[in-house]
Design an enzyme around this catalytic site. Structure first.
Site, PDB file in Angstrom:
ATOM      1  N   SER A   1       0.131   1.867   2.535  1.00 12.29           N
ATOM      2  CA  SER A   1      -0.046   0.738   1.627  1.00 12.29           C
ATOM      3  C   SER A   1      -0.393   1.288   0.258  1.00 12.29           C
ATOM      4  O   SER A   1      -0.917   2.402   0.128  1.00 12.29           O
ATOM      5  CB  SER A   1      -1.180  -0.174   2.110  1.00 12.29           C
ATOM      6  OG  SER A   1      -1.545  -1.109   1.110  1.00 12.29           O
TER       7      SER A   1
ATOM      8  N   TYR B   1      -9.604  -1.190   4.998  1.00 17.07           N
ATOM      9  CA  TYR B   1      -8.145  -1.206   4.935  1.00 17.07           C
ATOM     10  C   TYR B   1      -7.633  -0.061   4.062  1.00 17.07           C
ATOM     11  O   TYR B   1      -6.741   0.697   4.461  1.00 17.07           O
ATOM     12  CB  TYR B   1      -7.657  -2.544   4.384  1.00 17.07           C
ATOM     13  CG  TYR B   1      -6.153  -2.648   4.333  1.00 17.07           C
ATOM     14  CD1 TYR B   1      -5.426  -2.937   5.480  1.00 17.07           C
ATOM     15  CD2 TYR B   1      -5.453  -2.468   3.131  1.00 17.07           C
ATOM     16  CE1 TYR B   1      -4.037  -3.037   5.441  1.00 17.07           C
ATOM     17  CE2 TYR B   1      -4.072  -2.558   3.087  1.00 17.07           C
ATOM     18  CZ  TYR B   1      -3.369  -2.837   4.247  1.00 17.07           C
ATOM     19  OH  TYR B   1      -2.000  -2.913   4.201  1.00 17.07           O
TER      20      TYR B   1
ATOM     21  N   ILE C   1       4.584  -7.632  -0.840  1.00 13.14           N
ATOM     22  CA  ILE C   1       5.888  -7.987  -0.305  1.00 13.14           C
ATOM     23  C   ILE C   1       5.809  -9.439   0.160  1.00 13.14           C
ATOM     24  O   ILE C   1       4.934  -9.797   0.952  1.00 13.14           O
ATOM     25  CB  ILE C   1       6.277  -7.069   0.874  1.00 13.14           C
ATOM     26  CG1 ILE C   1       6.274  -5.603   0.428  1.00 13.14           C
ATOM     27  CG2 ILE C   1       7.632  -7.478   1.429  1.00 13.14           C
ATOM     28  CD1 ILE C   1       7.259  -5.254  -0.659  1.00 13.14           C
TER      29      ILE C   1
END
Length: 270
Positions: free
Chosen positions: A145, A158, A191
């Site tokens: 990411s 994350y 996205i």
């Protein structure tokens, strides 16, 4: 057509979004694809649609938080299609309610995200690599990411888990390159998957757009096509790399949008 003809792929988290795009494109280009997802009905429906389009695919249940489930998915793939030459480790979780700054983060959530986002890559690769060696080589692709490359006020776990995926990609590439196994990653920015469209307000999408170098957001096929490239022999001399696919969102000095707006206002006033 035929860019991955004769290859066998396991796509984790393939029932929707980026994973679905990758699975569909791989099958369209000749691969036999196993779609593993916690949403088993979605995985089976995705496989059914691929078959309706003339491809070969099977949908199965996969819980990326459990080693035995990943191992079973790898075993199923080999038994079903005779080998495993492409592994797309795509499963990833995020939770902005619990994954906060380091003082306030829920530490159970830290463990959960590290287990799913990072450890699942280790486990998937661990079980796939022996089969790839037997097949004479293969390609492992990991979803990282842009959070691995730029920090945030929240989502500490994350970001850390995805940064670990970037580095792990290099380690796998180094350790198994002589066996003909390549390992690369993709690092998406925003996205517009169906989930993103449903969960992100128009205002937030516009904020992201303001900082993009390009005048549009990405869609799942922008990542799916990169996965297809990395899975194919077109990228045969590429390993250990993570492609940052984010529309130039992190490209410029963050003040650029402000100066552009000032220039536009000045132009209007003249």
């Amino acid at each position: 057509m035929g860019r991955v003809q004769g290859k066998v792929a396991l796509v984790t988290g393939g029932a929707s979004g980026i994973g679905l795009s990758a699975a569909t494109l791989l099958a369209k280009e000749g691969a036999s694809v196993v779609i593993g997802d916690f949403n088993v009905d979605g995985a089976k429906e995705a496989a059914r649609e691929i078959r309706n389009q003339g491809g070969e695919a099977t949908g199965i249940f996969l819980d990326a938080s459990k080693e035995e489930s990943i191992a079973e998915a790898v075993d199923f793939t080999v038994k079903k299609y005779g080998s495993l030459t492409i592994l797309y480790n795509n499963v990833g979780l995020t939770n902005i309610q619990k994954d906060l700054d380091v003082v306030n983060i829920d530490l159970d959530e830290w463990d959960r995200l590290m287990n799913v986002n990072t450890k699942s890559v280790v486990i998937g690769s661990r079980y796939a690599i022996p089969h790839m060696k037997e097949a004479g080589g293969g390609s492992i692709i990991n979803t990282a990411s842009m959070a691995a490359f730029a920090s945030d006020s929240i989502r500490s776990a994350y970001g850390a888990s995805k940064a670990a995926v970037v580095q792990l990609t290099k380690y796998i590439a180094t350790q198994y390159g002589k066996d003909g196994i390549r390992c690369n990653g993709v690092a998406p920015g925003l996205i517009l998957t169906p989930a993103a469209k449903n969960n992100l307000s128009e205002e937030l999408q516009a904020t992201f757009m303001r900082y993009n170098a390009l005048p549009y957001h990405g869609d799942p096929d922008d990542i799916g096509n990169a996965v297809l490239f990395l899975a194919s022999d077109e990228s045969k001399f590429m390993t250990g790399q993570t492609l940052q696919i984010e529309g130039g969102h992190y490209l410029a000095n963050p003040t650029v949008p402000f100066f552009n707006e000032m220039a536009a206002k000045q132009k209007e006033s003249n």
